[in-house]
Structures are given as C-alpha cells and as structure tokens.
Scaffold this active site. Structure first.
Site, short mmCIF file in Angstrom:
data_model
loop_
_atom_site.label_atom_id
_atom_site.label_comp_id
_atom_site.label_asym_id
_atom_site.label_seq_id
_atom_site.Cartn_x
_atom_site.Cartn_y
_atom_site.Cartn_z
N SER A 204 9.29 2.06 -0.89
CA SER A 204 7.84 2.06 -0.76
C SER A 204 7.14 1.42 -1.95
CB SER A 204 7.32 3.48 -0.55
OG SER A 204 7.86 4.37 -1.50
N HIS A 261 4.84 4.27 -6.22
CA HIS A 261 3.87 3.54 -5.39
C HIS A 261 2.86 2.80 -6.26
CE1 HIS A 261 4.55 6.65 -1.91
NE2 HIS A 261 5.62 5.93 -2.17
#
Length: 283
Positions: A204, A261
């Site tokens: 991610s 992230h």
C-alpha cells in the site's frame, strides 16, 4: 500516449470510442482548451485508428463483424502482462509470497520482515536493521512490501498496483516504474520502521506513491497522457485519513501501517513533482 487528432468540442465521439474499444484499440479522449484530443496507447495501431477515423467521417459502419468465439492462445492471454513486466513481476511476487505464507507460515514472514525476527524464551526477539544490513540482508529494506496478511489486504493492494503501475509503465517505461517501486517501497518501509514497528507489510505504501505520481502528472503535465478520476483520488485520500482514526479499529481495520502510507505518498509527490516539471519544460 500518442496524440492523434484534434476534434471540435461539439463533436459527439461516443460511437467512435465504442468502435475503437470493439476493435481493441487502446485510446483516450481529453478535453483541451482548443477542443477534444484523441490519444492512442499503442503506436503500432496508428494505421488501424486512422482507417477507423476515416470510416467514421464517411458515416460507414464501424463495429467489427461478429465472428465465432475462438480460443485465445496462452501468448494472447499473457500479452497485457508482457507489456508491463515490472508491474506484473511485483504482482506475481506478492501472490507468490502470499501462497508461500499459506504453506510455510511464519517462516516466510520472518524471512521478509524489515529486521530479523526469532522466537526466544517463549517470546519474539527482534534484530537491528543496521546489523541486518551489515550482514548482507539488504533485501529487508524492500521485502515487507511483498507481505500481505489476508485476502482483502492482498486484493486491495494488487488492484491499485495494477491500475496505477500499468499506467506508469505503459506511458513512461519499465525503468520509471522500477524506480518508483524501489524508492517508494523502501521509503514507506523505513517510515514505518522509524515509529518502532517491526511486524508490518503490504504494497500500500507503493500504491499511494503511484497514486500521487499519476495524479501530479495528470494535473501538471496533462499532455503526458496520465489520467486518474478525481473521485478515486478523494476515495484513496479519504481511506488514508480514515485508517488513522479510532473508527478504523472499531470496524475491524486496526494495525494499519499508516506511516508507510504517508511515506509512500510523500515519495510519490516528490517524484511526481519532479517528473511532471520536466515534462512541462519539454512540451
């Protein structure tokens, strides 16, 4: 992408676009100040697109004749993956690691975490990143990106990896995609490790880097051919913020690698700003 033709704003291109997709001609139409611009993905289909354009202008039928369904060869099925080898390899590695985790369990996780993990005195003992790198375990800087801890985690990350990675690699080449994958993967992992977290993983961070990169290229260098729906940007950033709140844990999304992230997003913004600036100067 390759610019083919400029059409007036008031021209209805829906029939043409349906026919282009029916003939498997990858394309995109963008709204520019001077009119509608038709872009072509594969330059080898240039002549086929021009022939279809001429038929469209003449008002001739555009849709291909329906032929009996034929079995596609393995080479045809693998064609989209061969066009974007770096993205395809990253996806395959994630799937392979996930399968290996199902067979070998925690041994795979311990081999790919950012630092060595061992069981000692009935508990987990963690190594040091500096010592791991000094001993030659340099793969640990990137390898956590290939770890996924559930089907939803894997599917979500692979979806965005394929969507954004394929666009980057098709438009700017495999080296650009490889650079983004390495820099964003390592940057995201180091950002998460800096918080004191060791047991984390997932693609991610790279996905958010690709999102930021594609978005900046589409906004600052619209002639580059990049495109991302604005609502997708809102959704991804909304998810990023939501995962940082207590509500995420309440609905079963705890232990999210938020710093990874954010680290990936920062890398993508930096690289996107740099390369979109270069593209603007060259246009």
């Amino acid at each position: 992408m390759y610019r083919v033709i400029l059409l007036p704003h008031d021209v209805d291109t829906r029939e043409l676009r349906r026919a282009l997709w029916a003939h498997r001609i990858g394309h995109r139409v963008t709204e520019e100040s001077e009119g509608q611009v038709l872009w072509l993905v594969d330059p080898e289909q240039h002549d086929a697109m021009l022939r279809l354009l001429e038929r469209w202008r003449q008002g001739e039928p555009l849709m291909p004749e329906q032929a009996p369904a034929a079995r596609r060869s393995p080479g045809e099925l693998l064609g989209p993956f061969r066009q974007v080898p770096v993205t395809s390899l990253a996806l395959a590695l994630c799937l392979g690691v996930f399968a290996a985790m199902g067979v070998l369990g925690d041994r795979v996780v311990a081999a790919l975490t950012v630092v060595p993990v061992v069981v000692a005195n009935g508990g987990l003992a963690f190594g040091n990143l500096g010592e791991a790198l000094a001993s030659g375990q340099v793969w640990r800087l990137l390898s956590p990106a290939f770890l996924h801890f559930g089907w939803m985690h894997l599917i979500f990350n692979m979806l965005w990896l394929w969507y954004f990675g394929r666009q980057v690699e098709a438009l700017q080449g495999s080296m650009r995609m490889l650079t983004l994958l390495l820099v964003a993967g390592i940057g995201a992992n180091l950002a998460q490790y800096a918080t004191g977290t060791v047991l984390f993983g997932g693609m991610s961070g790279v996905d958010f880097a690709l999102l930021a990169y594609v978005w900046l290229m589409s906004r600052r260098a619209p002639r580059s051919g990049f495109f991302v729906p604005q609502m997708l940007v809102v959704f991804m950033l909304g998810w990023l913020v939501f995962a940082m709140t207590d509500m995420a844990a309440m609905v079963g999304f705890g232990n999210v690698a938020n710093e990874a992230h954010l680290g990936g997003l920062v890398v993508g913004l930096a690289l996107g700003w740099y390369h979109s600036g270069r593209a603007r100067r060259q246009s």
